[in-house]
Design a protein around this motif. Structure first.
Motif: not given
Length: 135
Positions: A65, A93, A95
């Motif tokens: 993300t 990030y 995920t």
């Protein structure tokens, strides 16, 4: 000049690792930075910016993300690229349960030096393999 992963140091953090292949401080005449970043599953880079450099992120494998310029987060997948303008706040990030592999560039180079101030920063000599342990 040919550089392979065994020729360069590895930076590690609690979120993953980086190998900078080209930087202005390690390659004579270089004005940009290029490296491979591995973000461990469920980890990422908190919101930050680079006031003096643009960044390009290219996803080799994995999913993430991404947030750019405090906008809504959006998905990144293998083959995607993101341009982050100078000074834009951003975060990435992982995920998924798989490692996220990225190619990252800074133009102009040199922004990678700021990472050395991170409290979880560790530098490993060329040719060594960092050991990962679950906390």
């Amino acid at each position: 000049m040919l550089l392979n992963p065994g020729d360069v140091t590895t930076m590690t953090f609690d979120w993953g690792s980086i190998k900078w292949f080209v930087t202005p401080s390690t390659v004579e005449g270089a004005s940009s930075t290029l490296g491979e970043v591995i973000v461990n599953p469920g980890k990422g880079h908190a919101r930050h910016n680079h006031p003096d450099a643009e960044e390009i992120i290219y996803v080799i494998s994995g999913e993430a993300t991404q947030m750019v310029d405090d906008g809504d987060p959006f998905p990144l997948r293998e083959g995607d690229a993101v341009h982050i303008p100078k000074g834009a706040w951003h975060s990435t990030y992982n995920t998924t349960w798989r490692p996220l592999r990225l190619i990252v560039t800074y133009t102009p180079g040199g922004e990678e030096k700021a990472l050395e101030a991170a409290p979880d920063f560790c530098r490993h000599a060329p040719g060594t393999v960092p050991e990962w342990r679950q906390a």
